[in-house]
Motif scaffolding. Structure first.
Motif, PDB file in Angstrom:
ATOM      1  N   SER A  10      36.661 -27.705  32.448  1.00  0.00           N
ATOM      2  CA  SER A  10      36.324 -27.254  33.799  1.00  0.00           C
ATOM      3  C   SER A  10      34.833 -26.975  33.910  1.00  0.00           C
ATOM      4  O   SER A  10      34.257 -26.346  33.026  1.00  0.00           O
ATOM      5  N   SER A  12      33.597 -24.974  36.127  1.00  0.00           N
ATOM      6  CA  SER A  12      33.476 -23.684  36.796  1.00  0.00           C
ATOM      7  C   SER A  12      33.344 -22.518  35.810  1.00  0.00           C
ATOM      8  O   SER A  12      34.078 -22.433  34.832  1.00  0.00           O
ATOM      9  N   SER A  15      36.706 -20.285  35.794  1.00  0.00           N
ATOM     10  CA  SER A  15      37.740 -21.294  35.642  1.00  0.00           C
ATOM     11  C   SER A  15      39.127 -20.729  35.326  1.00  0.00           C
ATOM     12  O   SER A  15      39.313 -20.021  34.340  1.00  0.00           O
ATOM     13  N   THR A  77      42.679 -30.131  37.932  1.00  0.00           N
ATOM     14  CA  THR A  77      43.009 -31.390  38.602  1.00  0.00           C
ATOM     15  C   THR A  77      42.003 -31.624  39.721  1.00  0.00           C
ATOM     16  O   THR A  77      41.822 -30.775  40.592  1.00  0.00           O
ATOM     17  N   TYR A  78      41.359 -32.788  39.666  1.00  0.00           N
ATOM     18  CA  TYR A  78      40.427 -33.204  40.705  1.00  0.00           C
ATOM     19  C   TYR A  78      40.800 -34.605  41.149  1.00  0.00           C
ATOM     20  O   TYR A  78      40.912 -35.508  40.306  1.00  0.00           O
ATOM     21  N   LYS A  79      41.032 -34.787  42.426  1.00  0.00           N
ATOM     22  CA  LYS A  79      41.343 -36.115  42.978  1.00  0.00           C
ATOM     23  C   LYS A  79      42.488 -36.779  42.218  1.00  0.00           C
ATOM     24  O   LYS A  79      42.421 -37.951  41.864  1.00  0.00           O
ATOM     25  N   SER A  83      39.406 -33.793  34.940  1.00  0.00           N
ATOM     26  CA  SER A  83      37.998 -33.616  35.308  1.00  0.00           C
ATOM     27  C   SER A  83      37.095 -34.667  34.674  1.00  0.00           C
ATOM     28  O   SER A  83      37.318 -35.117  33.553  1.00  0.00           O
ATOM     29  N   GLY A 109      46.191 -26.782  38.753  1.00  0.00           N
ATOM     30  CA  GLY A 109      45.941 -27.362  40.067  1.00  0.00           C
ATOM     31  C   GLY A 109      46.594 -26.567  41.166  1.00  0.00           C
ATOM     32  O   GLY A 109      47.421 -25.693  40.918  1.00  0.00           O
ATOM     33  N   HIS A 114      50.552 -32.548  41.900  1.00  0.00           N
ATOM     34  CA  HIS A 114      49.626 -33.146  40.928  1.00  0.00           C
ATOM     35  C   HIS A 114      50.152 -33.150  39.495  1.00  0.00           C
ATOM     36  O   HIS A 114      49.430 -33.525  38.584  1.00  0.00           O
TER      37      HIS A 114
END
Length: 176
Positions: A10, A12, A15, A77-79, A83, A109, A114
């Motif tokens: 992550s 972040s 996170s 989870t991204y898109k 990541s 997520g 997801h």
């Protein structure tokens, strides 16, 4: 007893994925020889992006992976995928950088929609890197990960499931 490396992908600094990684580390601490938690976001960005394997921090991270009997890959989870930070780190490893290792994929997520990230995005990459065994992963909803007065935890609805997959991972580790 085995050595485990948790890799959090992550970007972040707050996170929830890292919180889940810390929970896994606590569950494993008394049951394995050593647990480390590598937060990819703390590595030098230029060295990660340019694949500077001579950078001391990158070399140390590569050595941690090489020494581990088990690797926990934790990602937000991204898109509908894992990541880019985790992918970039995995790209630094040799083609068969997970050979002879047991791998536990974890994802966090905002929606259970997801959950397939584990089997359709992360698992193929891990298997292409020759992991010895990829155990059943776990998806933890962001809303089940909490921080309060400096302590972090996973709500019981996900904590029990997480404990089960961590125990299956621990049992799959070599008994060395």
């Amino acid at each position: 007893m085995s050595e485990v490396l948790i890799i959090s992908g992550s970007p972040s600094s707050t996170s929830k994925t890292e919180i889940v990684g810390d929970c896994v580390a606590r569950q494993l601490a008394a049951r394995v020889r050593r647990v480390r938690h590598l937060r990819v976001r703390t590595l030098p960005p230029a060295a990660v992006l340019t694949a500077d394997l001579a950078d001391p921090a990158i070399a140390d991270a590569m050595e941690q992976v090489a020494q581990a009997d088990g690797v926990v890959l934790a990602t937000p989870t991204y898109k509908a995928s894992f990541s880019g930070l985790l992918k970039t780190f995995l790209d630094l490893l040799p083609q068969y950088g997970l050979a002879n290792k047991v791998v536990l994929p974890l994802a966090t997520g905002g929606s259970a929609a997801h959950v397939l990230i584990l089997d359709y995005a992360l698992r193929p990459v891990v298997q292409s890197m020759a992991a010895h065994h990829v155990v059943q992963g776990a998806f933890v909803l962001d809303s089940h990960v909490c921080s309060d007065n400096g302590s972090s935890f996973v709500l019981p609805a996900s904590a029990f499931m997480l404990a089960d997959v961590v125990e299956a991972f621990r049992r799959a580790l070599p008994a060395t």
